[in-house]
Structures are given as structure tokens and as C-alpha cells.
Scaffold this active site. Structure first.
Site, PDB file in Angstrom:
ATOM      1  N   LYS A  86       0.922 -52.236   8.012  1.00 15.07           N
ATOM      2  CA  LYS A  86      -0.143 -51.331   7.592  1.00 15.07           C
ATOM      3  C   LYS A  86      -0.122 -51.153   6.078  1.00 15.07           C
ATOM      4  O   LYS A  86       0.930 -51.216   5.435  1.00 15.07           O
ATOM      5  CB  LYS A  86       0.036 -49.985   8.298  1.00 15.07           C
ATOM      6  CG  LYS A  86      -1.118 -49.004   8.123  1.00 15.07           C
ATOM      7  CD  LYS A  86      -0.865 -47.747   8.942  1.00 15.07           C
ATOM      8  CE  LYS A  86      -1.939 -46.693   8.756  1.00 15.07           C
ATOM      9  NZ  LYS A  86      -1.690 -45.488   9.581  1.00 15.07           N
ATOM     10  N   SER A 162      -5.535 -44.019  12.155  1.00 15.98           N
ATOM     11  CA  SER A 162      -5.712 -44.684  10.877  1.00 15.98           C
ATOM     12  C   SER A 162      -5.142 -46.100  10.819  1.00 15.98           C
ATOM     13  O   SER A 162      -5.381 -46.822   9.837  1.00 15.98           O
ATOM     14  CB  SER A 162      -5.065 -43.838   9.767  1.00 15.98           C
ATOM     15  OG  SER A 162      -3.667 -43.719   9.953  1.00 15.98           O
ATOM     16  N   SER A 186      -2.209 -41.980  15.127  1.00 13.82           N
ATOM     17  CA  SER A 186      -2.757 -43.090  14.349  1.00 13.82           C
ATOM     18  C   SER A 186      -2.297 -44.471  14.770  1.00 13.82           C
ATOM     19  O   SER A 186      -2.853 -45.464  14.317  1.00 13.82           O
ATOM     20  CB  SER A 186      -2.449 -42.895  12.862  1.00 13.82           C
ATOM     21  OG  SER A 186      -3.240 -41.866  12.323  1.00 13.82           O
TER      22      SER A 186
END
Length: 485
Positions: A86, A162, A186
């Protein structure tokens, strides 16, 4: 030996299958990387999973080195496995703008963070960093810097957030392993909305840099086996001790997930909690609830004792948690120079600004609510071994929306099932439990006791194996295809 399989088949292999294929000499990491890169080149323009791709020369060199290690019998646990990290996870050469145009000029990292370091040490081939939504505070693929990340299953659907880029990459077949982060859902929300397996582990067992209350790193993959494989690497000490809250699990035994599948006797001894009403926030869609009830029935037919878990999160506590996170974000925003603050998405600025007039006592009231959520969650779930619930009360919504309601006033009304386990520090996994009538994936959340991550994954794997095939790979749209096909 060179594989006779077409490249598309190589991209469909799980990490576990790739390792077996490398060991048997059926194909090489270089061949797999080539296939994955070709797939990314074809699909990425319509998906937007990557924030920053690893330079092609770096990836090819890593694959070639892995070829040699496999040929010499000294391969690591993730050797030759394509992997992404990420955007907020430090990786050499990759900037960390947190999905926001406010930090579009972020400098590339000069040092790997713990997750990048541990996966590289075991031979993983880094493909790049994946997009996160604006400042990590949206449960969608919307970013002021990167635009809209779209579901590989249907570009009209959100990929979630996210860790949306990680989920998009996993569902599309851009490598089998992807590392995300989770402070309220997330990892699990994107996994649910794209039909993946994932784990938000017990707080502290994967080193996080920088650490924060409730924040955890964890893997997204297509199978529980791959999630367990990734955890064998991610849940290792950081030699630089960048996370003082890290807690090493002595002899965690992650390999038991695959090497010692749960037995019929163990299953009959389980108490399974059914939690299909969050008690606050968005109401649970009937199709989502039905999928969770069907999962509970499957456990019951196998002999497990299924008992109800009453709603334990109240509207008051969810509101105070929302205000705590708004206050945190507002403090971050007001510390920025005006030009950077103005570059943050208006939706985020409006959401955070609700905390602008909070005084010290109100902020502390919101903070103390986190402790109440922790206590209430542990108290409500301590009498069962595993809790089954939806991941989210709704399936995927339109890709352009910031969240299910698209309203800053109700921005966190969909995290009532996920957020409690961040602050109770308990592990929570996801497995695909089916699809809505229009084809959107429905995620099942399985939560367990703190540090019982291995046992939780063993149960999640049983459910994955007991269900009809729910792989989303055959649902990924190819360029030029019609979502209605």
C-alpha cells in the site's frame, strides 16, 4: 522446464501454487513476472490500482535472482511471488503521498519499512505501491491525487478503501499477495467488496511504521492459504524496532492453517457467534444478512454450536468514534500550510471540520469512547470462539462516491461491524460469502480472540473450502467486455 500454460493461467495462480510450480520446475519467476506485467499493462488503465510501479528493470532483476535461488534449492518463503505494498508503506524509491494532492511532491522513501523489508528478505518480487484513498479516510477508491480506482469486476463499482488499490490489484490478478493497512476496516472493506480473503491481525503482531492506535497491517489475497503464507513473513520482528508496540507471537504456527486443517471434532466443539445486526449505523441490506445467515447455517450443519451475539456498539459510541477520528484529522489539517490544506479533497475537509470547535473535554470524551468500545466488544464476544458478521452492511456502491452514503455527516455509518475489532485489538478475517443478485461480492467477517489469529484462519479456511467455489477471477472484466455480459 518451460511451462506450456498460457500466460493468463500463470496470473491466476495463488502464491501457494506458484511456490509449488517453481519447486517442480513447471515455470520460473521470470515467466510469471512477464505474465503479470502484461496483464497489468492491459488492465491497469481502466482500474487505477497502482500509485507507483516498480521500475521494470528492478522487477526483472528480482525475478532473475529468484530463478537462481529456486534452481539452487535456497528459495525463501515468498521467493518469486509478485507482491504489492500500500502507498503508505515505506518502500525504497516510492513516494508516500497518502492518496492526496496535498502531498503530490512527496519525496521517494530512501529506506524500506518493516513490511517491505521482511517480504523482500524472503524473495518477493515487488511490483509497486498501490493507491490508497484520500489520506486513508475514505471507504472508497476516491483520491484527489490518483482519481478513482475502479473494481476489476465492474468499473461502475467501488473497490472500497482505504486499501482500495491493493484490493483492485488482487482481484485483477496483478500478483497474488498484497499488503494493506486498517484502522477501521480499510483492509476488510475492500476485500469484501472485491471478493477476497484478508486478515486484520491482532494489534501489535505485525510491526507498523508509523504505529497508531488501532492501526494494523495485513494481507489481501484470493485464498486463506495465501493470507496465512503472507503472515508467516509479515509477523516478524523489525530489526530497527520502529514499532515499540510490536509483540512477537512465540511459535505462532501459521503453517498449521494449511498443514493441519480443522477436524470434524474441532468444528463440533466450536461456539460460533452470529452477529447480523450491528445495532447502529447503516441498516444491513437483506441480501448481505442472508449470506451471513447462510454461512452460520453451514457451520451448524457441520456440528458447530451457533449462538446469537447481540448488538454491542451503540449509536452514541459510533458517533464518538467518528468525532475522535475527525479531531485527529482536523489537527493534521490545521497543521498544514494553507496551500496543502486547500489541496485536500473538499469532502475530507468538510468531514474533519466538524471537529473544529471541539474543546479538550470533548476530545477526551471521544477518546475515552475508544476504551468503552474495546471493553464492550471483548465482553460481547468472549463467550464464543468465532463471531460471524457482515464486513459491511451494504455491497459495493458507485465508484465515484466517497462512501456508501456519500455524505460527510454519515461518513462512518458503515464501519459498525469492522471498527470495534481494531480497538479491541482482536483479529478479524474476511472470506467471500457469495454475491448479490446483480453480482456484487458479499464478504463474511470472522473475528476471534486476541492472538488466536492462527485458529481464526483455520476456521476461515474451513468455510472457504466448504463453500461452493467463490473465486472472483472469472468475473474480472477484460478490455472491451460488457459488464452486462
Amino acid at each position: 522446464m518451460t511451462s506450456a500454460l498460457p500466460d493468463t493461467d500463470l496470473t491466476a495462480r495463488t502464491a501457494t501454487e506458484l511456490r509449488a510450480g517453481y519447486a517442480a520446475g513447471e515455470f520460473t519467476p521470470t515467466e510469471v513476472l512477464r505474465a503479470v506485467q502484461e496483464l497489468v499493462d492491459r488492465l491497469e488503465p481502466g482500474i487505477g490500482a497502482f500509485a507507483h510501479r516498480e521500475p521494470a528493470g528492478n522487477a526483472r532483476a528480482a525475478a532473475a535472482a529468484s530463478d537462481v535461488r529456486w534452481s539452487q534449492g535456497r528459495a525463501g518463503l515468498l521467493d518469486g511471488v509478485p507482491l504489492t505494498l500500500k502507498e503508505n508503506i515505506a518502500a525504497v524509491g516510492h513516494p508516500r503521498p497518502s492518496g492526496s494532492a496535498a502531498f503530490a511532491d512527496a519525496e521517494p522513501a530512501t529506506e524500506d519499512g518493516p513490511a517491505a523489508q521482511s517480504t523482500a528478505a524472503e524473495g518477493a518480487i515487488r511490483l509497486g505501491s498501490t493507491v490508497m484513498s484520500e489520506l486513508g479516510m475514505l471507504s472508497s477508491g476516491v483520491s484527489g491525487l490518483h482519481g478513482v480506482t475502479r473494481s476489476p469486476l465492474n468499473p461502475a463499482w467501488t473497490v472500497g478503501g482505504s486499501s482500495g488499490g491493493a484490493a483492485a490489484a488482487a482481484a485483477a490478478g496483478f500478483g497474488p499477495l498484497h499488503v494493506g493497512s486498517d484502522i477501521g476496516g480499510s483492509i476488510r472493506l475492500p476485500a469484501s467488496w472485491t471478493g477476497l480473503a484478508s486478515l486484520k491481525p491482532s494489534f501489535g503482531i505485525i510491526p507498523v511504521d508509523p504505529p497508531y492506535l488501532g492501526r494494523a497491517l495485513g494481507p489481501l489475497a484470493r485464498t486463506v492459504d495465501d493470507v496465512a503464507l503472507a503472515m508467516r513473513v509479515l509477523a516478524r520482528p523489525d530489526p530497527q524496532y520502529r514499532d515499540p508496540g510490536y509483540l512477537e507471537l512465540a511459535d505462532a504456527g501459521w503453517q498449521r492453517v494449511t498443514e493441519q486443517p480443522i477436524t470434524d471434532g474441532e468444528l463440533r466443539g466450536l461456539r460460533i457467534g452470529l452477529h447480523a445486526d450491528a445495532g447502529c449505523g447503516l441498516p444491513t441490506d437483506p441480501e448481505v444478512a442472508a449470506a451471513v445467515h447462510a454461512a452460520a447455517e453451514l457451520f451448524a450443519r457441520a456440528g458447530a454450536q451457533v449462538v446469537p451475539v447481540q448488538p454491542f456498539l451503540t449509536a452514541e459510541l459510533l458517533h464518538l468514534l467518528d468525532m475522535f477520528l475527525r479531531a485527529r484529522s482536523w489537527a493534521d489539517l490545521v497543521a498544514l500550510p494553507e496551500r496543502r490544506r486547500d489541496a485536500v479533497l473538499p469532502y475530507i475537509r468538510e468531514w474533519a471540520a466538524a471537529a473544529a470547535d471541539m474543546h479538550g473535554p470533548a476530545v477526551f470524551e471521544a477518546y475515552h469512547a475508544v476504551g468503552r468500545i474495546r471493553a464492550d466488544t471483548i465482553r460481547a464476544t468472549r463467550h464464543v470462539d468465532v463471531v460471524l458478521s457482515p464486513v459491511a452492511p451494504v455491497a459495493a456502491f458507485p465508484a465515484e462516491q466517497h462512501g456508501p452514503t456519500d455524505d460527510p455527516a454519515t461518513a462512518l455509518d458503515h464501519i459498525a461491524y469492522t471498527a470495534p475489532y481494531n480497538f479491541s485489538e482482536q483479529p478479524a478475517a474476511t472470506v467471500n460469502a457469495g454475491f448479490t443478485t446483480d453480482g456484487r461480492p458479499i464478504g463474511l467477517q470472522l473475528a476471534g480472540h486476541r492472538f488466536a489469529d492462527v485458529e481464526l484462519l483455520r476456521v476461515a479456511r474451513w468455510f472457504e473450502q466448504a463453500c461452493p467455489r467463490r473465486d472472483v477471477r472469472d468475473r474480472v472484466l477484460r478490455p472491451g467486455s460488457d459488464p452486462g455480459d
